[in-house]
Design a protein around this motif. Sequence first.
Motif, short mmCIF file in Angstrom:
data_model
loop_
_atom_site.label_atom_id
_atom_site.label_comp_id
_atom_site.label_asym_id
_atom_site.label_seq_id
_atom_site.Cartn_x
_atom_site.Cartn_y
_atom_site.Cartn_z
N ASP A 12 0.83 -1.21 0.00
CA ASP A 12 0.00 0.00 0.00
C ASP A 12 0.87 1.26 0.00
O ASP A 12 0.41 2.33 0.40
N GLN A 13 2.10 1.13 -0.47
CA GLN A 13 3.04 2.25 -0.52
C GLN A 13 3.66 2.35 -1.92
O GLN A 13 4.87 2.49 -2.08
N LEU A 14 2.82 2.33 -2.93
CA LEU A 14 3.31 2.17 -4.30
C LEU A 14 3.51 3.48 -5.06
O LEU A 14 4.08 3.47 -6.15
N GLY A 15 3.05 4.60 -4.52
CA GLY A 15 3.09 5.85 -5.26
C GLY A 15 4.41 6.58 -5.17
O GLY A 15 5.27 6.27 -4.32
N PRO A 16 4.60 7.58 -6.03
CA PRO A 16 5.88 8.29 -6.08
C PRO A 16 6.18 9.09 -4.82
O PRO A 16 7.37 9.36 -4.55
N HIS A 17 5.17 9.49 -4.06
CA HIS A 17 5.44 10.27 -2.85
C HIS A 17 6.16 9.44 -1.79
O HIS A 17 6.77 10.00 -0.88
N LEU A 258 -6.10 4.89 -4.08
CA LEU A 258 -5.79 5.70 -2.90
C LEU A 258 -5.24 4.82 -1.78
O LEU A 258 -4.23 5.15 -1.15
N ASN A 259 -5.90 3.69 -1.52
CA ASN A 259 -5.47 2.83 -0.42
C ASN A 259 -4.18 2.08 -0.71
O ASN A 259 -3.53 1.61 0.22
N HIS A 260 -3.81 1.97 -1.97
CA HIS A 260 -2.51 1.38 -2.31
C HIS A 260 -1.42 2.46 -2.44
O HIS A 260 -0.30 2.14 -2.83
N GLY A 261 -1.75 3.69 -2.12
CA GLY A 261 -0.75 4.75 -2.11
C GLY A 261 -0.37 5.26 -3.47
O GLY A 261 0.65 5.93 -3.62
N LEU A 262 -1.19 5.00 -4.49
CA LEU A 262 -0.85 5.43 -5.85
C LEU A 262 -1.26 6.87 -6.13
O LEU A 262 -0.74 7.50 -7.04
N LEU A 263 -2.20 7.38 -5.36
CA LEU A 263 -2.61 8.79 -5.41
C LEU A 263 -2.45 9.38 -4.02
O LEU A 263 -2.72 8.69 -3.02
N ARG A 297 -12.02 10.08 5.05
CA ARG A 297 -10.92 9.13 4.90
C ARG A 297 -9.76 9.46 5.85
O ARG A 297 -9.21 8.57 6.51
N GLU A 298 -9.39 10.72 5.94
CA GLU A 298 -8.31 11.11 6.84
C GLU A 298 -8.72 10.94 8.30
O GLU A 298 -7.91 10.54 9.15
N TYR A 299 -9.96 11.21 8.60
CA TYR A 299 -10.51 11.06 9.95
C TYR A 299 -10.45 9.61 10.40
O TYR A 299 -10.03 9.29 11.51
N VAL A 300 -10.86 8.69 9.51
CA VAL A 300 -10.83 7.26 9.81
C VAL A 300 -9.41 6.79 10.07
O VAL A 300 -9.15 6.01 10.99
N TRP A 301 -8.46 7.25 9.25
CA TRP A 301 -7.05 6.90 9.45
C TRP A 301 -6.54 7.37 10.80
O TRP A 301 -5.92 6.60 11.55
N ASP A 386 -10.95 -2.89 -1.45
CA ASP A 386 -10.39 -1.69 -0.82
C ASP A 386 -10.42 -1.78 0.70
O ASP A 386 -10.19 -0.79 1.39
N GLY A 387 -10.71 -2.97 1.23
CA GLY A 387 -10.73 -3.14 2.68
C GLY A 387 -9.32 -3.24 3.24
O GLY A 387 -8.49 -3.98 2.72
N THR A 388 -9.05 -2.49 4.30
CA THR A 388 -7.75 -2.54 4.97
C THR A 388 -7.99 -2.53 6.47
O THR A 388 -9.05 -2.11 6.94
N PRO A 389 -7.01 -2.97 7.26
CA PRO A 389 -7.19 -2.94 8.71
C PRO A 389 -7.49 -1.56 9.27
O PRO A 389 -8.20 -1.43 10.26
N TRP A 390 -6.93 -0.50 8.65
CA TRP A 390 -7.16 0.84 9.20
C TRP A 390 -8.47 1.45 8.74
O TRP A 390 -9.05 2.28 9.43
N VAL A 391 -8.97 1.05 7.59
CA VAL A 391 -10.21 1.63 7.06
C VAL A 391 -11.42 1.17 7.84
O VAL A 391 -12.34 1.96 8.11
N MET A 392 -11.47 -0.10 8.21
CA MET A 392 -12.74 -0.68 8.64
C MET A 392 -13.20 -0.39 10.07
O MET A 392 -14.38 -0.23 10.30
N PRO A 393 -12.33 -0.34 11.09
CA PRO A 393 -12.87 -0.22 12.44
C PRO A 393 -13.79 0.96 12.68
O PRO A 393 -14.89 0.78 13.23
N VAL A 394 -13.40 2.16 12.30
CA VAL A 394 -14.29 3.31 12.53
C VAL A 394 -15.55 3.18 11.68
O VAL A 394 -16.66 3.50 12.12
N ASN A 395 -15.40 2.67 10.44
CA ASN A 395 -16.56 2.51 9.57
C ASN A 395 -17.52 1.45 10.08
O ASN A 395 -18.73 1.61 9.99
#
Length: 492
Positions: A12-17, A258-263, A297-301, A386-395
């Motif tokens: 999930d860290q695939l983007g240029p940033h 987004l969740n794979h870090g591409l954007l 999305r940022e709030y959930v993270w 698009d499910g990830t450990p960080w996305v789901m708990p708050v949702n």
Amino acid sequence: MSQETPLLLFGDQLGPHFRAAHADRPVVLIESLAALRRRPFHRQKLHLVLSGLRHLAAELGDQAAVLRGETYRKALQEFGRPVLVHEPSSHGAARLVERLRAEGLVEEILPTPAFALSRTEFAEWAGTRERFLMEDFYREQRRRFDVLMDGDEPVGGRWNFDADNREPPPSGTARLGVARPWLPDEDDVDAQVRRDLDEWGFPTVGADGPRRFAITRTEALRALRHFVSERLASFGPYEDAVLAKDWAMAHSLLSVPLNHGLLHPLEAVRAAESAHRDGGRPLAGVEGFVRQVLGWREYVWQLYWRLGPDYLDRNAFGAAEPLPGWWTALRPGQIRAACVRTALESVRDRGWVHHIQRLMVLGNHALQRGYDPRALNDWFATAFVDGTPWVMPVNVIGMSQHADGGIVATKPYLSGGAYLNKMTDHCRDCWFDPRRRRGERACPFTAGYWAWLSRHEKPLRANHRMARSLHSLRNLGDIAEVVRQEADRQVF
């Protein structure tokens, strides 16, 4: 390979940033077989993970080393050099990285560049708060990053255009009538991923199928441009609507890249903001998209880290029913409730449904039936691409199941058949009648709504937002019969 300390990148860290400060540094990518078979993930989810890693390796060429091993530890031990790593995106991965650092396999843990707001900045904003209102956080995000602002005021004079984004689906049509979503073309990398998954035989759920989501940087940019130019104008009004034969509606389908870090999230919201300022896209829809990405999305993270791993054990209503086999195995064929059947069919076939089907169909059903919140959270994290450990708990634990007692949401997201009849086209052809709460053809959501309120009336009395519903409950003369029938009701 350069003698500089290599940079390990997770899937999930695939983007240029993630590589911006490490332009010439060697990159290490690991395919951990133990991680891939750890749970019965959706087949298309595993495909995306492997496709993303391998496409990035092909893009980087000799700069990248792809390691395949049973575990991350074994792969790094065989590699023989310590690595740098960005902060990972889950509690479990964070513990692993700390152990690897203690063993000398990780040299340094760098801050993650994946989000607009750092965890340090969020901690300063949160202070000693015990409740975290998303609206407060969202407004601060808009101010901090100067998104959709006219000086100190929000563009259009309002922070929130949700009221303009709740239109029911247009009547008399099976599809929304917008440009179709951008979909990628598979290549030789995808073909090899499919062959490998077939050979390995890992336990999975869901159907194999064509890759529908961007998983390279080039694809992610194309998907973003297509959404902004062709679909964003129609996104807002029908953001909460559902059509059975239009699985994507006008949604962006950007959660995977987004969740794979591409954007980067700011990259996405700046594109939407420019479409309003320079391209005349409707403000309500643009604000709705910005709210999802820069707000929710940022709030959930941030809350994932703030609330900690014990948050998964919260269970305010004592829900303990196991998820049924037809749900976890994605076998919805015998389900009579059209909304549940359609949602699970889409999860089976694509590993994806949009937020209303997640919250007001699947989550609503799970809440009414008393499914165990932690088990439900795990299912969402593994069955969705698009499910990830960080996305789901708050949702799931917070918003959908209200299992946290109100830390995230002010009331349970619960509804009867009337809401689903208004916001979807499912009820017109459904065997159940959304107006009925008793009898064989009573809608499971309508009957379930009243039965759930009756079971939990006492703890809900302190919630002022439930006062009207509880008042209506007390005026139902047949509630005892509804509860009795609902105890044995299914959606078949």
